[in-house]
Design a protein around this motif. Structure first.
Motif, PDB file in Angstrom:
ATOM      1  N   UNK A 157     -13.725   0.183   9.999  1.00 51.36           N
ATOM      2  CA  UNK A 157     -13.915  -1.247  10.274  1.00 51.36           C
ATOM      3  C   UNK A 157     -13.617  -2.084   9.035  1.00 51.36           C
ATOM      4  N   UNK A 158     -14.056  -1.595   7.874  1.00 49.64           N
ATOM      5  CA  UNK A 158     -13.818  -2.330   6.642  1.00 49.64           C
ATOM      6  C   UNK A 158     -12.336  -2.343   6.289  1.00 49.64           C
ATOM      7  N   UNK A 159     -11.636  -1.229   6.536  1.00 51.42           N
ATOM      8  CA  UNK A 159     -10.201  -1.157   6.249  1.00 51.42           C
ATOM      9  C   UNK A 159      -9.420  -2.152   7.102  1.00 51.42           C
ATOM     10  N   UNK A 160      -9.738  -2.209   8.394  1.00 58.37           N
ATOM     11  CA  UNK A 160      -9.073  -3.170   9.286  1.00 58.37           C
ATOM     12  C   UNK A 160      -9.373  -4.597   8.830  1.00 58.37           C
ATOM     13  N   UNK A 161     -10.592  -4.825   8.422  1.00 60.38           N
ATOM     14  CA  UNK A 161     -10.992  -6.154   7.947  1.00 60.38           C
ATOM     15  C   UNK A 161     -10.175  -6.563   6.721  1.00 60.38           C
ATOM     16  N   UNK A 162     -10.002  -5.646   5.761  1.00 58.96           N
ATOM     17  CA  UNK A 162      -9.194  -5.929   4.575  1.00 58.96           C
ATOM     18  C   UNK A 162      -7.766  -6.288   4.984  1.00 58.96           C
ATOM     19  N   UNK A 168      -8.771   2.498   2.005  1.00 58.83           N
ATOM     20  CA  UNK A 168      -8.507   2.839   3.402  1.00 58.83           C
ATOM     21  C   UNK A 168      -7.524   1.881   4.062  1.00 58.83           C
ATOM     22  N   UNK A 169      -7.295   0.703   3.466  1.00 61.10           N
ATOM     23  CA  UNK A 169      -6.306  -0.238   4.013  1.00 61.10           C
ATOM     24  C   UNK A 169      -4.892   0.135   3.604  1.00 61.10           C
ATOM     25  N   UNK A 207       6.353   0.302  -0.055  1.00 64.09           N
ATOM     26  CA  UNK A 207       5.857  -0.841  -0.815  1.00 64.09           C
ATOM     27  C   UNK A 207       4.336  -0.925  -0.791  1.00 64.09           C
ATOM     28  N   UNK A 208       3.728  -0.456   0.301  1.00 65.43           N
ATOM     29  CA  UNK A 208       2.282  -0.606   0.484  1.00 65.43           C
ATOM     30  C   UNK A 208       1.473   0.479  -0.226  1.00 65.43           C
ATOM     31  N   UNK A 209       1.917   1.723  -0.140  1.00 61.77           N
ATOM     32  CA  UNK A 209       1.103   2.819  -0.660  1.00 61.77           C
ATOM     33  C   UNK A 209       0.793   2.683  -2.158  1.00 61.77           C
ATOM     34  N   UNK A 243      -3.057   1.308   9.209  1.00 63.05           N
ATOM     35  CA  UNK A 243      -4.402   1.166   8.641  1.00 63.05           C
ATOM     36  C   UNK A 243      -5.443   1.872   9.505  1.00 63.05           C
ATOM     37  N   UNK A 244      -5.339   1.724  10.820  1.00 60.11           N
ATOM     38  CA  UNK A 244      -6.304   2.373  11.718  1.00 60.11           C
ATOM     39  C   UNK A 244      -6.222   3.888  11.575  1.00 60.11           C
TER      40      UNK A 244
END
Length: 438
Positions: free
Chosen positions: A133-138, A61-62, A227-229, A96-97
């Motif tokens: 919440x976990x994705x934002x945290x990562x 999810x990040x 680059x991210x995906x 990410x959100x």
């Protein structure tokens, strides 16, 4: 006799990160013991399944921005491009959100299809709620790691969060409410929400000094996204590999067996934290070496990271196995039967450490495709071996399959890193004690 300068830098940063993680290991271990004692064994098995699924798919999810931040942000800052630092921070957070919310909606639909009154449906429901919440945290962890803010990458998540969960569960228990899966699930998700929001506020305050005048062009945004995906798959596959054995067990064996296996894996947390501490500091070091286009210094950094990762892991494994029966008994007398599982997994951790931080080097070098192929291959190998060995040997088969897959991962990473970058990632000698010339 002296450690090389690169080794001293890496060792000091890793020592700080490791010290924090050792403290957090005690807290996380204590939380697991607390829940194992307060919940019935089958209920604890349900919690383990929920916790593992959350962590296994949370990095998907990040969208890979947690990893790409380590690739871009150290270079931007080293070259004085503060406007790009600020622009990346905002762009990544929005992406990410939005991405995690879209995945959460899909999970909610699946939860209602399964039925939220059933355990599988309930687990999927809590995964859906906790995923953003976990994705934002990562993502925030990745940003903090890229700047060398190691306390921010560890204290909120690995110290504050378990304290919150434990305090909430204790308060609920003493109020007379049974600690069932729905109650503990709500405590976990609520704690994740508090930690991720608090971490976002702290990082936003720290980022205020960076220039905000330049907004990212569509081309720049597309570069970051492209680059991210791919790194979404890299990080996601790494997490799936880390939790593959528990996930397969949750589908093939009763919750009681899942709880026993998870306790053995948790007792090995010290060895995991050694690997994590080196991972935490190595990526930024590699990125700075690449920014300076100094291949010889990069080779030294990789070699020292490999040696420190391997030998510190060996020491941690020996210490942990010696204390294994005591650690397992803390969960309850029945958990001591999982000690052979713990010993087999420990061998797998040593095999993983043999390739040092080769996986992080591939990410920083922009070798996402190779990382994905390795991740897919090792995951497929782990699934096949684990299923076959579980059918043959039950609980112990999952540990055998995982240990063999981790050994295969080390071989594949070392080979691909050598072939694509010309860097040797395996170095099992003791860390250099000679003072570097010049």
């Amino acid at each position: 006799m002296f450690l090389s300068r690169a080794a001293r830098t890496v060792m000091l940063d890793a020592a700080i990160a490791f010290a924090i993680r050792v403290l957090s290991a005690g807290l996380v271990f204590g939380l697991q013991v607390l829940l194992a004692r307060l919940m019935p064994l089958e209920g604890y098995g349900g919690f383990v399944t929920l916790w593992t699924w959350l962590l296994a798919i949370g990095s998907f999810a990040a969208l890979g921005f947690a990893e790409s931040s380590v690739r871009f942000l150290p270079r931007y800052r080293a070259r004085g491009r503060e406007a790009q630092v600020r622009a990346y921070w905002r762009y990544g957070l929005r992406a990410v959100v939005l991405g995690s919310l879209a995945l959460a909606v899909l999970a909610l639909i699946l939860a209602f299809v399964l039925g939220t009154r059933t355990e599988p449906g309930l687990i999927v429901l809590y995964v859906a709620i906790g995923l953003p919440f976990l994705a934002v945290e990562y993502y925030l962890e990745g940003v903090a790691r890229s700047f060398g803010w190691f306390r921010l990458t560890t204290v909120p998540v690995y110290i504050v969060r378990p304290l919150l969960i434990g305090a909430i569960c204790l308060a609920i228990h003493f109020s007379g409410v049974p600690l069932t899966l729905p109650v503990v699930g709500a405590a976990v998700v609520g704690s994740m929400a508090l930690v991720s929001c608090g971490l976002a506020i702290v990082l936003a305050l720290r980022m205020r000094g960076a220039s905000a005048e330049q907004k990212p062009t569509s081309a720049t945004g597309n570069l970051w996204l492209r680059a991210s995906l791919p790194l979404l798959l890299v990080s996601g596959l790494e997490d799936l590999l880390a939790y593959c054995d528990v996930l397969i067990l949750s589908l093939m064996l009763p919750g009681e067996d899942v709880g026993l296996y998870f306790a053995a894996a948790r007792a090995l947390a010290l060895t995991n934290f050694v690997y994590y501490a080196m991972y935490l500091v190595s990526g930024r070091r590699f990125a700075l070496d690449m920014a300076d286009a100094d291949k010889s210094r990069l080779q030294r950094s990789v070699r020292e990271a490999s040696r420190l990762t391997f030998w510190l892991t060996v020491v941690a494994v020996v210490v942990t196995l010696a204390a294994g029966p005591i650690l397992l008994r803390a969960f309850g007398p029945e958990f001591v039967a999982a000690y052979p599982v713990m010993a087999i997994l420990a061998l797998g951790h040593i095999a993983r450490a043999a390739s040092g931080q080769a996986g992080e080097l591939l990410v920083v070098a922009g070798r996402q495709r190779e990382s994905i192929f390795i991740g897919l291959g090792v995951l497929a190998l782990n699934v096949a071996l684990t299923v076959a060995f579980v059918l043959a040997f039950g609980l112990f088969g999952a540990a055998i399959g995982t240990a063999l897959a981790l050994a295969g991962r080390s071989v594949a990473l070392a080979f691909v890193v050598r072939r694509t970058t010309g860097i040797s990632a395996v170095s099992l000698g003791l860390p250099s004690m000679k003072k570097p010339r010049g």
